[in-house]
Design a protein around this motif. Structure first.
Motif, short mmCIF file in Angstrom:
data_model
loop_
_atom_site.label_atom_id
_atom_site.label_comp_id
_atom_site.label_asym_id
_atom_site.label_seq_id
_atom_site.Cartn_x
_atom_site.Cartn_y
_atom_site.Cartn_z
N LYS A 1 -1.61 -6.58 2.80
CA LYS A 1 -1.30 -5.75 3.97
C LYS A 1 -1.26 -4.27 3.59
CE LYS A 1 2.15 -7.14 6.49
NZ LYS A 1 3.48 -7.73 6.79
N LYS B 1 -4.81 -2.98 3.15
CA LYS B 1 -5.46 -2.72 4.42
C LYS B 1 -4.89 -1.46 5.08
CE LYS B 1 -8.20 -4.84 6.01
NZ LYS B 1 -9.67 -4.76 5.83
N ALA C 1 -3.85 -8.14 9.98
CA ALA C 1 -3.76 -8.05 8.51
C ALA C 1 -2.89 -9.16 7.94
CB ALA C 1 -3.20 -6.68 8.12
#
Length: 295
Positions: free
Chosen positions: A59, A62, A74
């Motif tokens: 996460k 991203k 995500a």
């Protein structure tokens, strides 16, 4: 002659009472079993923690690299990518369950109760053989050591149907090789798997902080807010790393205690044994305190 005979009889009676008392003093066995159960319980958060670290790492990546960041998308993608880890974690959880069963059985025998074999672990050997050390093709547990775990599993299964009481404690303690293999595997998994994911999380945070520094001029409020969150997350990661270190120390003391109690089973009031059990308890207490900080 009668007086002499009476004295001999009294001495024999005292000797027998001492022997019975020594054999009946199974408190050290219960202490060892209780501390082992606490250590086993302390391992579980590391399994959920490793999965969480995998998800959080993806996460954050991203968040840094995506042009349009959607946290729900995500997270869903991260859980899909981290799915194989969950499969390994389930097998390791069963292995940890076997350690817990060992401790439960010791405690039950020390209290002259019929042990209850809670978990079916017939497929554990095959599952364990498939788990590799992270980053290598090397098996987490060597094939020759899996036999010791199988023997322990079979013994626990047998003992559940036989009220063997104290006589079985010595036999159960003789499975020292299996307990060493199990606890070493748990220690290695925590160190090579969980701690590695924590290290990856720390690296992602460094990258994210650098990206925030570059955007601070344009988005100062958002940047400062995220930096505050990252600082909190860094401290939690550091606390979880210390948990792994504390777990490794506790495993070392468990293995020492297991060897000592097996060696001195006929002398359970031995000072070195009692001191070793105290040290084991001290390390487990430190581990549990560290868990409170980490989770």
């Amino acid at each position: 002659m009668n007086t002499c005979s009476q004295v001999v009889q009294r001495l024999m009676l005292v000797l027998i009472c001492c022997i019975i008392s020594a054999c009946g003093n199974l408190a050290p066995v219960r202490t060892f079993a209780d501390e082992t159960k606490k250590l086993s319980a302390a391992f579980d958060p590391m399994l959920t923690g490793s999965s969480a670290s995998c998800v959080e790492k993806y996460k954050r990546k991203k968040l840094i690299t995506a042009d349009k960041f959607d946290p729900e998308v995500a997270e869903k993608k991260a859980k899909e990518l981290c799915g194989p880890m969950d499969d390994d974690n389930k097998t390791i959880a069963d292995l940890n369950g076997l350690l817990e069963q060992y401790a439960d059985t010791l405690a039950a025998l020390a209290d002259e109760k019929l042990p209850s074999y809670k978990t079916e672990l017939n497929g554990l050997k095959n599952s364990l053989g498939k788990i590799k050390k992270p980053g290598t093709g090397e098996a987490l547990i060597n094939a020759d050591k899996l036999g010791a775990i199988t023997a322990l599993t079979e013994f626990l299964s047998r003992i559940a149907t036989q009220h063997m009481q104290k006589a079985a404690i010595r036999d159960l303690l003789s499975h020292e090789a299996a307990i060493n293999t199990i606890t070493t595997a748990l220690k290695d998994y925590a160190n090579l798997n969980y701690k590695a994911w924590l290290r990856d999380e720390k690296n992602e945070i460094l990258v994210l902080r650098k990206a925030l520094d570059e955007r601070a001029a344009k988005e100062m409020l958002a940047s400062n807010y995220l930096k505050t969150i990252l600082l909190s997350e860094e401290r939690q990661i550091a606390a979880r790393e210390k948990t792994v270190d504390a777990f490794i120390k506790s495993v070392t003391e468990l293995q020492k205690s297991n060897a000592e109690i097996r060696k001195k089973f006929d002398r359970l009031d031995d000072k070195e044994l009692l001191d070793q059990l105290k040290q084991f308890g001290k390390e487990v207490a430190a581990l549990r305190n560290q868990l409170k900080d980490a989770f």
